[in-house]
Design a protein around this motif. Structure first.
Motif, short mmCIF file in Angstrom:
data_model
loop_
_atom_site.label_atom_id
_atom_site.label_comp_id
_atom_site.label_asym_id
_atom_site.label_seq_id
_atom_site.Cartn_x
_atom_site.Cartn_y
_atom_site.Cartn_z
N ASP A 11 0.95 -1.12 0.02
CA ASP A 11 -0.02 -0.08 -0.18
C ASP A 11 0.99 1.32 -0.16
OD1 ASP A 11 -2.18 -1.68 0.04
OD2 ASP A 11 -2.89 -1.14 1.92
N LEU B 162 1.01 3.91 -2.99
CA LEU B 162 0.60 5.37 -2.85
C LEU B 162 1.56 6.31 -3.26
CD1 LEU B 162 -1.56 7.09 -1.98
CD2 LEU B 162 -0.45 6.96 0.56
N ARG C 73 1.31 10.32 -10.80
CA ARG C 73 -0.04 10.83 -11.01
C ARG C 73 -0.92 9.73 -11.69
NH1 ARG C 73 -0.46 17.02 -12.70
NH2 ARG C 73 0.85 18.07 -10.93
N GLY C 74 -0.90 8.64 -11.10
CA GLY C 74 -1.58 7.50 -11.62
C GLY C 74 -2.44 7.04 -10.48
N THR C 75 -3.48 6.04 -11.07
CA THR C 75 -4.54 5.46 -10.20
C THR C 75 -4.21 4.28 -9.86
OG1 THR C 75 -6.02 6.90 -11.66
CG2 THR C 75 -6.98 5.43 -10.02
N ILE C 76 -4.54 3.92 -8.57
CA ILE C 76 -3.77 2.74 -8.08
C ILE C 76 -5.21 1.63 -8.44
CG2 ILE C 76 -3.21 1.11 -6.28
CD1 ILE C 76 -2.45 3.77 -5.12
N HIS C 77 -4.91 0.49 -9.15
CA HIS C 77 -5.94 -0.56 -9.33
C HIS C 77 -5.66 -1.84 -8.78
CE1 HIS C 77 -8.34 2.24 -11.73
NE2 HIS C 77 -7.46 2.43 -12.50
N ASP C 78 -6.33 -2.63 -8.06
CA ASP C 78 -6.24 -3.91 -7.41
C ASP C 78 -6.73 -5.02 -8.42
OD1 ASP C 78 -5.84 -5.99 -5.95
OD2 ASP C 78 -7.30 -5.21 -4.08
N LEU C 79 -5.65 -5.83 -8.72
CA LEU C 79 -5.97 -7.03 -9.70
C LEU C 79 -6.58 -8.16 -8.90
CD1 LEU C 79 -3.35 -6.71 -12.33
CD2 LEU C 79 -5.54 -5.59 -12.40
N TYR D 105 -0.88 -4.74 -7.42
CA TYR D 105 -1.60 -3.43 -7.84
C TYR D 105 -0.90 -2.94 -9.12
CZ TYR D 105 -3.45 -2.71 -3.28
OH TYR D 105 -4.07 -2.78 -2.05
#
Lengths: 62, 310
Positions: free
Chosen positions: A35, A39, A46-52, A57
């Motif tokens: 995490d 973060l 400047r990205g978005t965190i996505h959980d696979l 991530y």
């Protein structure tokens, strides 16, 4: 909403078997570290965190 | 000299029309003195152009009336300028307006100048008719007609809002694993547990249910949805910064029912305010779809299930 395609800019993973392939892979020891690293990377890139949901991530720039 | 009263009445009425249309703009645009100056000056010029046409024709100077054609070119320019400045500011918006909304705003600004011109033209025409009874009568006729025209303009130019074509209801923010979900519609994958917690603790959501198949088609337009997210974020504020893109509000449509859902972490956490903000979003002219008007849709499909007839 931005124009252009989404792009995976980094992968943060608990798994040891993930091969790097065109995208930087950051292996981590546990979920807390995952995490934190995700973060920090997301803020930097400047990205978005996505959980696979397989221990990884991905950080995606949309 | 005798043409002064009709022209004066026309210019006054036209400028007043433009001023009132400017004040009615709640969208915080233009919200600064420079914007007001630009639009009032252009409105004044439009009014003057409209106001001189009837006296010019009355005195037999037909060439002067062709100046109206010049005005049309001028105001198309207004639209281009408006569009360009909004487009230039787009990258600085946390939640962008979207191309459709910008186009809509630009179109409105052009149209308002024509309205100012038409109001001035009508007022001036009445003034010319009133001239036979004397200068004061002329001024009076002009101003009276102008006021009626201004009132008409105010009524005519208020377009539809989302509240007119859809039913907006509060909903719950939920997570299906990492997927942000509202009313069964998956919106996006929020990876970080802390971010999910923030959505659950501070987020609000709405379901926008179209009243009929026309409304459904309109709401499926991405530009219309982007306008909704922009307006909501502008009116309620948004708890995010540029390095937290996971809090960018996104409106997604349920392909089965046509419902559009939206989740946001607002500064003003008030469900009623959120519903009213969504209802208040204008239906963009460029996104209006009316497939039902083609007659291809059977009445039971045109009317969405469970929505009472208006």
């Amino acid at each position: 909403m931005s124009s252009g395609e989404s792009r995976i800019v980094a992968v943060v993973t608990l798994r040891r078997d993930v091969q790097a392939g065109g995208v930087p892979v950051f292996p981590v020891a546990d979920e807390t570290e995952r995490d934190q690293v995700a973060l920090l990377l997301a803020k930097l890139l400047r990205g978005t965190i996505h959980d696979l949901r397989n221990g990884s991530y991905v950080i995606v720039r949309h | 000299m005798e043409m002064v009263p009709p022209v004066a009445a026309g210019v006054m009425a036209g400028t007043l029309a433009r001023l009132l249309l400017l004040r009615r703009d709640y969208r915080q645009f233009p919200s600064y003195p420079q914007g007001y100056t630009i639009h009032l000056s252009l409105g004044f010029i439009a009014a003057a152009l409209g106001a001189i046409a009837p006296p010019a024709i009355a005195t037999g100077d037909l060439a002067a009336a062709s100046f109206l054609a010049l005005a049309a070119t001028q105001f198309r320019e207004v639209r281009a300028v408006e569009r360009e400045s909004l487009r230039n500011m787009e990258p600085t918006e946390l939640v962008p307006r979207g191309a459709a909304y910008i186009e809509g705003i630009a179109r409105v600004f052009e149209a308002r100048n024509y309205l100012a011109m038409a109001t001035a033209l009508l007022a001036s025409l009445a003034g010319v008719v009133g001239l036979r009874w004397g200068a004061w009568w002329s001024l009076g006729c002009g101003l009276a007609t102008g006021s009626v025209a201004v009132a008409l303009v105010q009524g005519l130019m208020s377009g539809q809002r989302v509240g007119d074509i859809a039913i907006v209801k509060p909903a719950r923010v939920e997570f299906d694993g990492p997927i942000l979900t509202v009313a069964g519609v998956q919106i996006m994958n929020v990876g970080l547990p802390a971010a999910r917690e923030r959505y659950l603790q501070e987020g609000l959501a709405v379901v926008i249910r179209p009243k009929d198949a026309n409304a459904r088609a309109t709401l499926s337009n991405l530009g219309q949805r982007q306008a909704i997210t922009h307006e909501v974020a502008m009116l309620l504020g948004i708890k995010m910064d540029v390095d937290e893109p996971e809090f960018t509000p996104i409106a997604r449509q349920n392909p089965a029912t046509g419902e559009v859902v939206l989740a946001i972490v607002p500064l003003l956490r008030d469900e009623r305010a959120l519903v009213r903000a969504v209802e208040y979003v204008p239906v963009l002219e460029g996104t209006v779809r009316k497939p039902v008007a083609s007659g291809l849709w059977p009445p039971d499909l045109a009317q969405l299930e469970g929505v009472p007839k208006a």
